[in-house]
Enzyme design. Sequence first.
Site, mmCIF file in Angstrom:
data_model
loop_
_atom_site.group_PDB
_atom_site.id
_atom_site.type_symbol
_atom_site.label_atom_id
_atom_site.label_comp_id
_atom_site.label_asym_id
_atom_site.label_seq_id
_atom_site.Cartn_x
_atom_site.Cartn_y
_atom_site.Cartn_z
ATOM 1 N N GLU A 35 -11.066 -2.493 -23.094
ATOM 2 C CA GLU A 35 -11.414 -3.331 -21.934
ATOM 3 C C GLU A 35 -12.160 -4.553 -22.436
ATOM 4 O O GLU A 35 -13.103 -4.439 -23.206
ATOM 5 C CB GLU A 35 -12.264 -2.531 -20.935
ATOM 6 C CG GLU A 35 -12.901 -3.342 -19.820
ATOM 7 C CD GLU A 35 -11.935 -4.179 -18.976
ATOM 8 O OE1 GLU A 35 -11.004 -3.603 -18.376
ATOM 9 O OE2 GLU A 35 -12.113 -5.417 -18.936
ATOM 10 N N LYS A 53 -17.356 -4.790 -0.174
ATOM 11 C CA LYS A 53 -17.816 -3.841 0.855
ATOM 12 C C LYS A 53 -19.342 -3.822 0.942
ATOM 13 O O LYS A 53 -19.903 -3.632 2.030
ATOM 14 C CB LYS A 53 -17.274 -2.432 0.587
ATOM 15 C CG LYS A 53 -15.937 -2.184 1.264
ATOM 16 C CD LYS A 53 -14.786 -2.823 0.540
ATOM 17 C CE LYS A 53 -13.930 -3.776 1.243
ATOM 18 N NZ LYS A 53 -12.874 -4.357 0.418
ATOM 19 N N GLY A 117 -6.984 -6.348 -25.743
ATOM 20 C CA GLY A 117 -5.947 -5.577 -26.429
ATOM 21 C C GLY A 117 -4.613 -6.299 -26.367
ATOM 22 O O GLY A 117 -4.287 -6.932 -25.359
ATOM 23 N N TYR A 193 -6.006 -9.894 3.458
ATOM 24 C CA TYR A 193 -7.149 -9.006 3.249
ATOM 25 C C TYR A 193 -8.422 -9.788 2.876
ATOM 26 O O TYR A 193 -9.469 -9.624 3.498
ATOM 27 C CB TYR A 193 -6.867 -8.053 2.095
ATOM 28 C CG TYR A 193 -5.969 -6.881 2.385
ATOM 29 C CD1 TYR A 193 -6.522 -5.632 2.656
ATOM 30 C CD2 TYR A 193 -4.594 -6.985 2.336
ATOM 31 C CE1 TYR A 193 -5.722 -4.526 2.875
ATOM 32 C CE2 TYR A 193 -3.780 -5.885 2.555
ATOM 33 C CZ TYR A 193 -4.347 -4.650 2.822
ATOM 34 O OH TYR A 193 -3.552 -3.564 3.036
ATOM 35 N N GLY A 195 -9.141 -13.088 2.853
ATOM 36 C CA GLY A 195 -9.555 -14.122 3.795
ATOM 37 C C GLY A 195 -10.324 -13.539 4.964
ATOM 38 O O GLY A 195 -11.360 -14.063 5.375
ATOM 39 N N HIS A 453 -15.853 17.093 19.520
ATOM 40 C CA HIS A 453 -16.260 16.197 20.606
ATOM 41 C C HIS A 453 -17.768 15.984 20.557
ATOM 42 O O HIS A 453 -18.503 16.959 20.388
ATOM 43 C CB HIS A 453 -15.888 16.810 21.958
ATOM 44 C CG HIS A 453 -16.350 15.974 23.110
ATOM 45 N ND1 HIS A 453 -15.717 14.801 23.461
ATOM 46 C CD2 HIS A 453 -17.402 16.106 23.967
ATOM 47 C CE1 HIS A 453 -16.344 14.267 24.501
ATOM 48 N NE2 HIS A 453 -17.369 15.030 24.820
#
Length: 474
Positions: A35, A53, A117, A193, A195, A453
């Site tokens: 990575e 989020k 990589g 999504y 925007g 409920h």
Amino acid sequence: MPEDIFDIVVIGGGPGGYVAAIRAAQLGMKVAVVEKRNNLGGVCLNEGCIPSKALLDSSELFTVAKEKFVSHGIKAAGLEFDLAKMMARKDQIVRKLTEGISFLLKKNKVIRFTGSGKLAGPRGDGLQVVAVTSPDSPGIPRLINGRHILLATGSEPVELPFLPFDGQTVVSSREALAFAEVPEHLLVVGGGYIGLELGSVWNRLGAKVTVVEMLPHILPNTDRQVADALAHILKKQGMYFLMESSVTGVDIEEGTTLVTVQTGDSTEELSCDRVLVAVGRKPFAANLGLAEAGIDLDEKGRVAVDKNYETAADGIYAIGDLIAGPMLAHKAMEEGVACVERLAGHASQVDYEFIPGVVYTWPEAASVGKTEEELKEANIAYSAGRFSFAANGRARCMEETDGFVKILARKDTGKVLGVHVVGPRASEMIAEAVTVISYGGSAQDIALTFHAHPTLSEAMKEAALDVEGRAIHV
Ligand code: FAD
Ligand code: NAD
């Protein structure tokens, strides 16, 4: 060096790559992850799903306190927010989660290499070589070898030629997740999504937000009723939409940014201080040595794979945003798991028909399966059941009555074909629909199942009853 020979070398430590690595290690393989970022977790954890989020949750709480407390009889005078603290909280969440991935890789004895990589060819003895160039030793790549190589290098934002990113005024989601100040006027290009989610964040924090969308509807692949209902609600929240419009140019001068927007035959100039370009993402396939390895890209720049995720080159596989299909973290993860499980001889599969999609606005929009438009297009006879949150007791207690659940089922058997929700916590409610649809269940299966409920999920049961015209609370 024997320690540099692995059963599988994964290039890219995002949700596709790190999940594949952990699963491969669980299956007894010797695994390496390459990575190039310092942090693991890819786009999703570092500059995508998680930070967006975190900001959506903070800005939602602020809006709730500002606009909704009062009707609950709660007084909160002098309400303010501290943007720097909000950003620091977001960064802390990202840090904790990415450190968590590092810990998980260590726990599973996955070896991590930091650097870029690149495929460096087969050795001739069944092993593929990956050259890892690290920022510490740029000129001297380290060579590692794998029996299998998994490419999971993800995607990057699409840039518009007449609106190039400059990192300051014309930005991608990466910068829009880290503005140091609330823009006065944020112009968002693309009503998809990103925007809608990032537009919502800045709208809630006080920016004027104008979304310029090329098509007549936002969220083009979403069920039309859901997309239109969400657009209506977001407009009520103060977002502006210019539909069937395109940005044709930008003039950035000190202190002012003028964006030219064309709608039909008319052209207007909008003044703004930031432009977020969110018109889609494209696979990140650069500098991987694909052409030399004989690996083809399709017309959209995606790596072509067979049903086992193998590319045209023996032993080299690809998953996630780099290949075809929706660019979603859970899709990348499932592909990573299926790919390495098949290498281990398992008959794993990914149900592409039933990948849920969620837009984390407030209220949220969540879907699985076919839209009503797709069923009409395919001439499939269906019944639709619909139930509004306005008639749901829990939604009333929460004062979150905007939206509905819609279930589309085969007319003859009642088998669920699609479920579409716009409403509070739709992201959590859709899980039930994903389970039912994946197991080939019917609307009756949902209707006959207990739903506690008072819960929002009762709207799912009522929509299922409505498929047969027998909803109770309408
Ligand atoms: P990535 O996450 O892109 O990871 C690829 C990794 O590979 C990167 O870390 C990159 O640095 C590394 N890499 C690339 N080339 C090399 C190389 N040559 N050598 C070494 N490393 C390399 N999806 C959802 O499901 N839910 C959401 O709520 C959601 N929100 C999002 C919000 C935003 C703002 C954005 C931009 C995206 C969002 N997504 C969301 C999409 C999600 O982030 C992607 O679908 C997901 O990250 C794809 O995973 P991946 O593993 O294929 O690739
Ligand atoms: P998107 O594909 O979701 O939406 C792009 C929008 O831009 C579309 O509505 C399209 O019609 C419009 N568009 C395209 N070209 C345009 C132009 N020149 N002018 C005006 N409008 C134009 O793309 P995105 O919002 O950039 O997000 C990229 C991807 O990241 C998403 O497709 C999704 O896979 C992923 N994502 C997912 C989530 C989530 O799961 N909640 C959140 C953010 C991003």
